[in-house]
Scaffold this motif. Sequence first.
Motif, PDB file in Angstrom:
ATOM      1  N   GLU A  18       0.830  -1.191   0.000  1.00 27.76           N
ATOM      2  CA  GLU A  18       0.000   0.000   0.000  1.00 27.76           C
ATOM      3  C   GLU A  18       0.867   1.244   0.000  1.00 27.76           C
ATOM      4  O   GLU A  18       0.609   2.210  -0.715  1.00 27.76           O
ATOM      5  N   VAL A  19       1.915   1.189   0.840  1.00 28.21           N
ATOM      6  CA  VAL A  19       2.838   2.321   0.906  1.00 28.21           C
ATOM      7  C   VAL A  19       3.460   2.570  -0.455  1.00 28.21           C
ATOM      8  O   VAL A  19       3.511   3.705  -0.945  1.00 28.21           O
ATOM      9  N   ILE A  43      12.258   4.869  -0.697  1.00 28.80           N
ATOM     10  CA  ILE A  43      11.570   4.164   0.386  1.00 28.80           C
ATOM     11  C   ILE A  43      12.607   3.503   1.280  1.00 28.80           C
ATOM     12  O   ILE A  43      13.523   2.850   0.780  1.00 28.80           O
ATOM     13  N   LEU A  44      12.457   3.706   2.600  1.00 29.90           N
ATOM     14  CA  LEU A  44      13.414   3.112   3.523  1.00 29.90           C
ATOM     15  C   LEU A  44      12.713   2.739   4.815  1.00 29.90           C
ATOM     16  O   LEU A  44      11.530   3.059   5.011  1.00 29.90           O
ATOM     17  N   GLN A  45      13.437   2.054   5.676  1.00 30.68           N
ATOM     18  CA  GLN A  45      12.900   1.688   6.979  1.00 30.68           C
ATOM     19  C   GLN A  45      13.823   2.224   8.054  1.00 30.68           C
ATOM     20  O   GLN A  45      15.000   1.897   8.087  1.00 30.68           O
ATOM     21  N   GLU A  46      13.280   3.049   8.930  1.00 30.02           N
ATOM     22  CA  GLU A  46      14.056   3.629  10.019  1.00 30.02           C
ATOM     23  C   GLU A  46      13.318   3.417  11.326  1.00 30.02           C
ATOM     24  O   GLU A  46      12.132   3.715  11.404  1.00 30.02           O
ATOM     25  N   ILE A  50       8.531   2.220   8.009  1.00 32.79           N
ATOM     26  CA  ILE A  50       8.776   2.450   6.597  1.00 32.79           C
ATOM     27  C   ILE A  50       8.406   3.885   6.271  1.00 32.79           C
ATOM     28  O   ILE A  50       7.346   4.382   6.680  1.00 32.79           O
ATOM     29  N   SER A  51       9.279   4.559   5.571  1.00 38.16           N
ATOM     30  CA  SER A  51       8.999   5.958   5.249  1.00 38.16           C
ATOM     31  C   SER A  51       9.528   6.297   3.862  1.00 38.16           C
ATOM     32  O   SER A  51      10.209   5.486   3.230  1.00 38.16           O
ATOM     33  N   VAL A  52       9.180   7.452   3.418  1.00 41.68           N
ATOM     34  CA  VAL A  52       9.636   7.941   2.123  1.00 41.68           C
ATOM     35  C   VAL A  52      10.359   9.260   2.335  1.00 41.68           C
ATOM     36  O   VAL A  52       9.865  10.131   3.035  1.00 41.68           O
ATOM     37  N   LEU A 169      14.047  -4.122   2.977  1.00 39.43           N
ATOM     38  CA  LEU A 169      14.051  -2.923   3.810  1.00 39.43           C
ATOM     39  C   LEU A 169      14.388  -3.223   5.265  1.00 39.43           C
ATOM     40  O   LEU A 169      14.822  -2.328   5.997  1.00 39.43           O
ATOM     41  N   ASN A 170      14.178  -4.469   5.691  1.00 43.22           N
ATOM     42  CA  ASN A 170      14.385  -4.801   7.096  1.00 43.22           C
ATOM     43  C   ASN A 170      15.877  -4.887   7.427  1.00 43.22           C
ATOM     44  O   ASN A 170      16.564  -5.775   6.928  1.00 43.22           O
TER      45      ASN A 170
END
Length: 224
Positions: A18-19, A43-46, A50-52, A169-170
């Motif tokens: 969805e993201v 797109i990344l994971q912090e 998950i964020s953009v 991403l993890n």
Amino acid sequence: MCGRYSLTKKEMRLALQEVAEMILTLLTFERYNIAPTQLAPVILQESGNISVRQMRWGLQPSWSKAPLINLQSETVADKPAFKESVRQRRCLIPADGFYEWTSGRQAMRFVREDRAPFCLAGIWENSLDYNGRAVPCYTILTTAAAPAVARVHKRMPVLVQEKYMEQWLNPAAENFDEAWRDPFVEWEAYAVGDFVNKTGNEGPECLEPPRQPDMFLTGAMAGR
DNA sequence: CCAGACGTTGTT
DNA sequence: GTCTGG
DNA sequence: CCAGACGTTGTT
DNA sequence: GTCTGG
């Protein structure tokens, strides 16, 4: 009224899709000509989220003169300067096509046969700009070109299939052989005009075929 | 310990 | 800056 | 990847 | 030809 709920791994994947969709439809204002050193959504994971973020295309290590816009997926994890990024800062780069130039400087655009958007494999880091300010930058990992692409170019970006996006991403994930494996996508290539050559040029004109089609590419000279 | 690598592409 | 090789 | 620069001085 | 900027 709502005292509990669940978020299973499977549901998480749906959330990620969805993201990705959201990015491609809403957050990604249309871009037809993303070029090195420009900002583009990544797109990344912090901290588990998950964020953009908009990042600069091209890592800029202090010792390198040129921005590093591509790194070889086959060896990047073994390079001292990049192994930490591979371990801790992987990212996805949303796209729906990519350009390659022939040796004759004819720009070609590659899209999936099904016209679907896709995500490229990348890593990112904070590089220092001329003011010593930290700027998040990303680079695109490359691999051997798929057959249709190889006609023009030996290398191409690594695609991350949807089923591997979460793993990619993890930061806790470790092995990427699966994620890096060739997804066997069929690519369609078509020549575009030279409008796309200039990095500042934007808009649908970047996708238009050449005004005077290349005779050798179209075969229009045959029989004359 | 120090020295040297640490990128990719295509072209000749 | 950091890692590998000698 | 391509396009475009590729220079120095002193002055405002 | 080679380097810088986008």
